[in-house]
Design a protein around this motif. Structure first.
Motif, PDB file in Angstrom:
ATOM      1  N   PHE A   1       0.950  -1.403   0.389  1.00  0.00           N
ATOM      2  CA  PHE A   1       0.176   0.294   0.163  1.00  0.00           C
ATOM      3  C   PHE A   1       0.486   1.113   0.474  1.00  0.00           C
ATOM      4  O   PHE A   1      -0.088   2.151  -0.305  1.00  0.00           O
ATOM      5  N   PHE A   2       2.523   1.592   0.722  1.00  0.00           N
ATOM      6  CA  PHE A   2       2.990   2.513   0.759  1.00  0.00           C
ATOM      7  C   PHE A   2       4.881   2.107  -0.145  1.00  0.00           C
ATOM      8  O   PHE A   2       5.055   3.426  -0.632  1.00  0.00           O
ATOM      9  N   GLY A   3       4.531   1.290  -1.014  1.00  0.00           N
ATOM     10  CA  GLY A   3       6.140   0.573  -1.082  1.00  0.00           C
ATOM     11  C   GLY A   3       7.239   1.153  -0.671  1.00  0.00           C
ATOM     12  O   GLY A   3       8.476   0.726  -1.259  1.00  0.00           O
ATOM     13  N   LEU A   4       6.958   2.013   0.138  1.00  0.00           N
ATOM     14  CA  LEU A   4       8.427   2.430   1.185  1.00  0.00           C
ATOM     15  C   LEU A   4       9.099   1.574   1.839  1.00  0.00           C
ATOM     16  O   LEU A   4       8.779   0.429   2.488  1.00  0.00           O
ATOM     17  N   ASP A   5      10.811   1.670   1.657  1.00  0.00           N
ATOM     18  CA  ASP A   5      11.493   1.091   1.813  1.00  0.00           C
ATOM     19  C   ASP A   5      12.319   0.496   2.910  1.00  0.00           C
ATOM     20  O   ASP A   5      13.235  -0.032   3.322  1.00  0.00           O
ATOM     21  N   HIS A   6      11.882   1.520   3.873  1.00  0.00           N
ATOM     22  CA  HIS A   6      12.502   1.303   4.772  1.00  0.00           C
ATOM     23  C   HIS A   6      12.372   1.105   6.840  1.00  0.00           C
ATOM     24  O   HIS A   6      10.736   1.452   6.968  1.00  0.00           O
ATOM     25  N   PRO A   7      13.218   1.172   6.853  1.00  0.00           N
ATOM     26  CA  PRO A   7      12.304   1.280   8.720  1.00  0.00           C
ATOM     27  C   PRO A   7      11.639   1.879   9.220  1.00  0.00           C
ATOM     28  O   PRO A   7      12.168   2.941   9.382  1.00  0.00           O
ATOM     29  N   ASP A   8      11.065   1.511  10.591  1.00  0.00           N
ATOM     30  CA  ASP A   8      10.670   2.563  11.455  1.00  0.00           C
ATOM     31  C   ASP A   8       9.287   3.540  10.727  1.00  0.00           C
ATOM     32  O   ASP A   8       9.765   4.998  11.147  1.00  0.00           O
ATOM     33  N   LEU A   9       8.496   2.966   9.920  1.00  0.00           N
ATOM     34  CA  LEU A   9       7.988   4.196   9.132  1.00  0.00           C
ATOM     35  C   LEU A   9       6.693   3.644   9.410  1.00  0.00           C
ATOM     36  O   LEU A   9       6.299   1.753   9.962  1.00  0.00           O
ATOM     37  N   ALA A  10       5.123   4.024   9.448  1.00  0.00           N
ATOM     38  CA  ALA A  10       3.560   3.759   9.949  1.00  0.00           C
ATOM     39  C   ALA A  10       2.968   4.288   8.861  1.00  0.00           C
ATOM     40  O   ALA A  10       2.847   5.529   8.316  1.00  0.00           O
ATOM     41  N   GLY A  11       2.194   3.449   8.131  1.00  0.00           N
ATOM     42  CA  GLY A  11       0.940   4.319   6.924  1.00  0.00           C
ATOM     43  C   GLY A  11      -0.063   4.057   7.846  1.00  0.00           C
ATOM     44  O   GLY A  11      -0.716   3.387   8.707  1.00  0.00           O
ATOM     45  N   VAL A  12      -1.206   5.048   7.179  1.00  0.00           N
ATOM     46  CA  VAL A  12      -1.672   4.824   8.268  1.00  0.00           C
ATOM     47  C   VAL A  12      -3.872   5.949   7.187  1.00  0.00           C
ATOM     48  O   VAL A  12      -3.336   6.700   6.077  1.00  0.00           O
ATOM     49  N   ILE A  13      -4.845   4.830   6.707  1.00  0.00           N
ATOM     50  CA  ILE A  13      -5.479   5.182   5.837  1.00  0.00           C
ATOM     51  C   ILE A  13      -6.438   5.577   6.850  1.00  0.00           C
ATOM     52  O   ILE A  13      -7.134   4.979   7.599  1.00  0.00           O
ATOM     53  N   ASP A  14      -7.212   7.017   6.404  1.00  0.00           N
ATOM     54  CA  ASP A  14      -8.524   7.514   7.385  1.00  0.00           C
ATOM     55  C   ASP A  14      -9.393   7.629   6.888  1.00  0.00           C
ATOM     56  O   ASP A  14      -9.702   7.843   5.692  1.00  0.00           O
ATOM     57  N   LEU A  15     -10.384   6.940   6.680  1.00  0.00           N
ATOM     58  CA  LEU A  15     -11.818   5.717   5.756  1.00  0.00           C
ATOM     59  C   LEU A  15     -12.430   7.117   6.224  1.00  0.00           C
ATOM     60  O   LEU A  15     -13.596   7.482   4.942  1.00  0.00           O
ATOM     61  N   ASN A  16     -12.591   8.190   7.238  1.00  0.00           N
ATOM     62  CA  ASN A  16     -13.699   8.860   7.204  1.00  0.00           C
ATOM     63  C   ASN A  16     -13.135  10.678   6.335  1.00  0.00           C
ATOM     64  O   ASN A  16     -14.247  10.870   5.610  1.00  0.00           O
ATOM     65  N   GLU A  17     -12.145  10.689   6.764  1.00  0.00           N
ATOM     66  CA  GLU A  17     -11.517  11.854   6.312  1.00  0.00           C
ATOM     67  C   GLU A  17     -10.922  11.521   5.510  1.00  0.00           C
ATOM     68  O   GLU A  17     -10.522  12.512   4.135  1.00  0.00           O
ATOM     69  N   GLY A  18     -10.483  10.466   4.600  1.00  0.00           N
ATOM     70  CA  GLY A  18      -9.745  10.282   2.979  1.00  0.00           C
ATOM     71  C   GLY A  18      -8.926  10.719   2.810  1.00  0.00           C
ATOM     72  O   GLY A  18      -8.001  11.105   1.947  1.00  0.00           O
ATOM     73  N   LYS A  19      -8.148  10.379   4.093  1.00  0.00           N
ATOM     74  CA  LYS A  19      -6.228  11.424   3.863  1.00  0.00           C
ATOM     75  C   LYS A  19      -5.347  10.078   4.526  1.00  0.00           C
ATOM     76  O   LYS A  19      -6.178   8.890   5.177  1.00  0.00           O
ATOM     77  N   ASP A  20      -4.485  10.145   3.560  1.00  0.00           N
ATOM     78  CA  ASP A  20      -3.520   9.103   3.916  1.00  0.00           C
ATOM     79  C   ASP A  20      -2.481   9.772   4.984  1.00  0.00           C
ATOM     80  O   ASP A  20      -1.785  11.109   4.179  1.00  0.00           O
ATOM     81  N   TYR A  21      -1.606   8.990   5.711  1.00  0.00           N
ATOM     82  CA  TYR A  21      -0.445   9.659   6.362  1.00  0.00           C
ATOM     83  C   TYR A  21       0.727   8.709   5.832  1.00  0.00           C
ATOM     84  O   TYR A  21       0.426   7.483   6.086  1.00  0.00           O
ATOM     85  N   ILE A  22       1.805   9.302   6.249  1.00  0.00           N
ATOM     86  CA  ILE A  22       3.685   8.609   6.510  1.00  0.00           C
ATOM     87  C   ILE A  22       3.847   8.920   7.644  1.00  0.00           C
ATOM     88  O   ILE A  22       4.268  10.310   7.993  1.00  0.00           O
TER      89      ILE A  22
END
Ligand code: GLY
Ligand code: MN
Length: 463
Positions: free
Chosen positions: A51-72
């Motif tokens: 879902f995010f493709g990034l290949d570095h340690p210590d990352l988190a991804g969030v998909i906020d379903l209500n707000e329609g926003k994605d976060y790293i």
């Protein structure tokens, strides 16, 4: 990485499968090998990669379903990190490659999750499988680690399975490239399989091919003249004429798409009559099963087709007896073919297995069997277009299993135990290919790796 639109589209599809709440993907961390600063090679979590493709340690991804926003979420490196690791891309620049605009340090993740919990919102997460992630998740959510499993989100798990099971052309191309590297790994192994060579010399050479061409091997290399042990990672035997060498090995690339191929060859390069007899039985099961692959066919049916072909072949050789179809239905073949025909392949070698084998491989129509043999079939439900599956039948003579069955006279109407006794020194044979389910059938992926007796004997003539 794929272009950012690929990840944007994947997250959009995931959103359309879920109704409300926050979807949380914790990327993997570095894991200590023998002291904190000496870590295993970093391997990103497959869902995070998808879902995010990034290949570095210590990352988190969030998909906020209500707000329609994605976060790293992730921390930029400081000057001390730069001394050891060199300059690293800023989190916001990494996130842009995944098409994500919202970024913040990891403390921001704590705030977002705390607020979401405070508002009573659903936090969707998939089953964690690493100790580090389990602790991180437990701290973030305030859920004791032993309770995390029951709090995982079944709607999320089902949505991930639905999306990841179907491979698009980009993904198939990546898997196929890895089968092509496996071609080189396996043909090298075949040429090296001469009497006097120690297994680890070959295991090291083929692992080196993976490392030099793409990423690491996609699972620890299985390579043994004792192929009757299904997952044999001991590489200390010296090859001797008269034994078969099983090599089950694949590799993965920097996007983490993998291959998984098995070939079995006679040490020294020439099949004797007994080896050829069993080999042709397994090869026929492999080819018959592959030809049966098409959308709508339950994989369990194809497994049973392979089992019946094995029973037929072993009956022709006098090892089994009676009606082969009945023998397979009663499970008599499982003395020789105790495992399942195959599994999905993709970002994981056993793709999606961490989601729960039954959710991935079974449904309301096809329920997992509890019978010896069939219970090991990881995937039984109907195939769909764009699935990638391994097809890997085998025949093994496991002395300890033979002794147990013989002592019970188990299914003796189908098994010539006296003849089976004479095969106790045989070992095992497995032949595995990676197969794409197409609209009207199948396509075996990658450059064909020698598989017939003639092809194997031909390539083994060379150094
Ligand atoms: N290649 C190892 C397995 O499929 O289990
Ligand atoms: Mn496999």
């Amino acid at each position: 990485m794929f272009p950012s639109k690929v990840y944007i589209e994947r997250r959009k599809k995931l959103r359309s499968e879920l109704s409300e709440g926050v979807v949380l993907f914790l990327g993997n961390q570095e894991v200590p090998f023998n002291y904190p600063a000496n870590t295993y090679s970093f391997r990103q979590d497959s869902d995070f990669s998808y879902f995010f493709g990034l290949d570095h340690p210590d990352l988190a991804g969030v998909i906020d379903l209500n707000e329609g926003k994605d976060y790293i979420f992730g921390n930029d490196v400081d000057i001390e990190d730069i001394i050891w690791m060199g300059v690293q891309p800023l989190i916001k620049d990494q996130a842009a490659k995944a098409g994500v605009e919202q970024t913040a340090p990891l403390t921001g993740l704590n705030d977002l999750i705390k607020n979401a919990i405070g508002e009573g919102r659903k936090i969707h997460f998939a089953p964690p499988y690493r100790g580090e992630t389990i602790l991180w998740l437990s701290d973030l959510l305030g859920i004791p680690h032993l309770e995390l499993k029951e709090k995982t989100s079944e709607p999320l798990i089902k949505a991930i399975i639905k999306l990841r099971m179907k491979k698009d052309v980009l993904e198939v191309a990546e898997i196929e490239k890895m089968v092509d590297v496996a071609w080189q790994m396996h043909t090298t192994g075949m040429k090296m399989a001469k009497p006097g060579v120690v297994e680890r010399e070959i295991a090291g050479a083929i692992e080196g091919i993976a490392l030099s061409q793409c990423g690491p091997v996609s699972f620890p290399v299985i390579l043994s003249i004792n192929g009757q042990t299904l997952h044999n990672h001991h590489h200390g035997n010296t090859l001797v004429e008269g034994r078969m060498l099983v090599i089950d090995a694949g590799c993965e690339n920097d996007l983490h798409y993998s291959s998984d191929i098995t070939r079995t060859v006679p040490v020294g390069g020439k099949f004797n009559a007994r080896q050829k007899g069993i080999y042709e039985v397994v090869l026929n099961a492999n080819l018959t099963a592959i030809k049966a692959v098409k959308p709508g066919v339950p994989f369990r049916e194809i497994h049973m087709l392979a089992a019946t072909e094995i029973a037929k072949g072993l009956t022709n050789l006098g090892i089994m007896k009676g009606d082969p179809t009945e023998a397979a239905l009663k499970g008599a073949h499982t003395l020789f073919f105790p495992h399942g025909l195959g599994h999905p392949l993709g970002l994981d070698v056993h793709d999606l297995e961490g989601m729960g084998e039954n959710l991935v491989g079974y449904d309301e129509e096809v329920i997992r069997s509890t019978e010896f043999g069939l219970a090991f079939l990881r995937f039984g439900r109907k195939l769909q277009e764009d699935f990638v599956m391994t097809i890997e039948p085998g025949v093994y003579f496991i002395p300890e299993l033979i002794d147990v069955w013989k002592a019970e006279n188990k299914l003796a109407e189908f098994i010539n135990y006296d003849i089976v006794e004479t095969y106790k020194d045989f070992g095992g044979i497995r032949i595995e290919d990676d197969v794409l389910v197409t609209a009207d059938g199948y396509r075996v992926l990658g450059k064909p790796i020698p598989k017939t007796v003639a092809e194997i004997e031909e390539i083994m003539k060379y150094d």
